[in-house]
Design a protein around this motif. Structure first.
Motif, PDB file in Angstrom:
ATOM      1  N   PHE A  18     -31.000 -16.641  72.764  1.00 39.48           N
ATOM      2  CA  PHE A  18     -31.822 -17.888  72.759  1.00 39.48           C
ATOM      3  C   PHE A  18     -31.931 -18.402  74.270  1.00 39.48           C
ATOM      4  O   PHE A  18     -32.951 -18.762  74.647  1.00 39.48           O
ATOM      5  N   VAL A  19     -30.670 -18.623  74.976  1.00 39.44           N
ATOM      6  CA  VAL A  19     -30.827 -18.970  76.141  1.00 39.44           C
ATOM      7  C   VAL A  19     -31.522 -18.142  77.286  1.00 39.44           C
ATOM      8  O   VAL A  19     -32.445 -18.613  77.951  1.00 39.44           O
ATOM      9  N   THR A  25     -38.837 -17.707  79.511  1.00 43.79           N
ATOM     10  CA  THR A  25     -40.271 -18.373  79.305  1.00 43.79           C
ATOM     11  C   THR A  25     -40.532 -19.250  80.371  1.00 43.79           C
ATOM     12  O   THR A  25     -41.652 -19.370  80.762  1.00 43.79           O
ATOM     13  N   PHE A  26     -39.600 -20.068  80.748  1.00 41.42           N
ATOM     14  CA  PHE A  26     -39.709 -21.117  81.908  1.00 41.42           C
ATOM     15  C   PHE A  26     -39.822 -20.744  83.084  1.00 41.42           C
ATOM     16  O   PHE A  26     -40.206 -21.245  84.092  1.00 41.42           O
ATOM     17  N   GLY A  31     -46.221 -11.914  81.957  1.00 41.80           N
ATOM     18  CA  GLY A  31     -46.641 -10.563  82.153  1.00 41.80           C
ATOM     19  C   GLY A  31     -46.060  -9.753  83.214  1.00 41.80           C
ATOM     20  O   GLY A  31     -46.177  -8.420  83.477  1.00 41.80           O
ATOM     21  N   SER A  32     -44.998 -10.520  83.838  1.00 41.58           N
ATOM     22  CA  SER A  32     -44.270  -9.677  84.941  1.00 41.58           C
ATOM     23  C   SER A  32     -43.350  -8.965  84.314  1.00 41.58           C
ATOM     24  O   SER A  32     -42.852  -8.989  83.195  1.00 41.58           O
ATOM     25  N   ASN A  36     -41.142  -9.673  80.780  1.00 36.65           N
ATOM     26  CA  ASN A  36     -41.184  -8.342  79.650  1.00 36.65           C
ATOM     27  C   ASN A  36     -39.538  -8.019  79.374  1.00 36.65           C
ATOM     28  O   ASN A  36     -38.969  -7.849  78.401  1.00 36.65           O
ATOM     29  N   PHE A  37     -38.698  -8.056  80.709  1.00 36.96           N
ATOM     30  CA  PHE A  37     -37.284  -7.611  80.398  1.00 36.96           C
ATOM     31  C   PHE A  37     -36.519  -8.678  79.750  1.00 36.96           C
ATOM     32  O   PHE A  37     -35.748  -8.409  78.721  1.00 36.96           O
ATOM     33  N   THR A  38     -36.781 -10.024  79.785  1.00 33.22           N
ATOM     34  CA  THR A  38     -36.201 -10.931  79.244  1.00 33.22           C
ATOM     35  C   THR A  38     -36.895 -11.040  77.851  1.00 33.22           C
ATOM     36  O   THR A  38     -35.796 -11.365  76.930  1.00 33.22           O
ATOM     37  N   LEU A  39     -37.737 -10.538  77.457  1.00 35.29           N
ATOM     38  CA  LEU A  39     -38.372 -10.501  75.947  1.00 35.29           C
ATOM     39  C   LEU A  39     -37.395  -9.415  75.303  1.00 35.29           C
ATOM     40  O   LEU A  39     -36.993  -9.775  74.069  1.00 35.29           O
TER      41      LEU A  39
END
Length: 89
Positions: A18-19, A25-26, A31-32, A36-39
């Motif tokens: 979640f964190v 997101t923020f 699109g970077s 994408n890695f954080t997703l």
């Protein structure tokens, strides 16, 4: 794995996902490659947390799955035994 270990591992993985998702997101541009890695990392942590909870969050005595409402269970709803053992001092 002990019930308490499974509970805290599941909670850590879900909160970590979640964190990372919120920060990604923020703080990252949509699109970077970092976005994408954080997703991907968020999804991986959330899935891992659900799997750990579903597989190992069981009563050590009767084997009932306790994934739902795992944080509030102190005793098993099926066999009524305590899920945690007293710690040695």
């Amino acid at each position: 794995m002990k019930f308490e270990t499974a509970k805290y591992t599941t909670l850590g993985l879900l909160l970590g996902g979640f964190v990372i998702g919120v920060l990604g997101t923020f703080l990252c541009e949509k699109g970077s490659s970092m976005y994408n890695f954080t997703l991907v990392a968020t999804l991986a942590l959330l899935v891992a947390g659900c799997l750990v909870g579903a597989i190992w969050a069981r009563c050590p005595y009767c084997g009932k799955n306790l994934f739902v409402n795992m944080l509030k269970h102190k005793t098993c709803p099926k066999c009524r035994r305590a899920l945690t053992t007293p710690r040695k001092k």
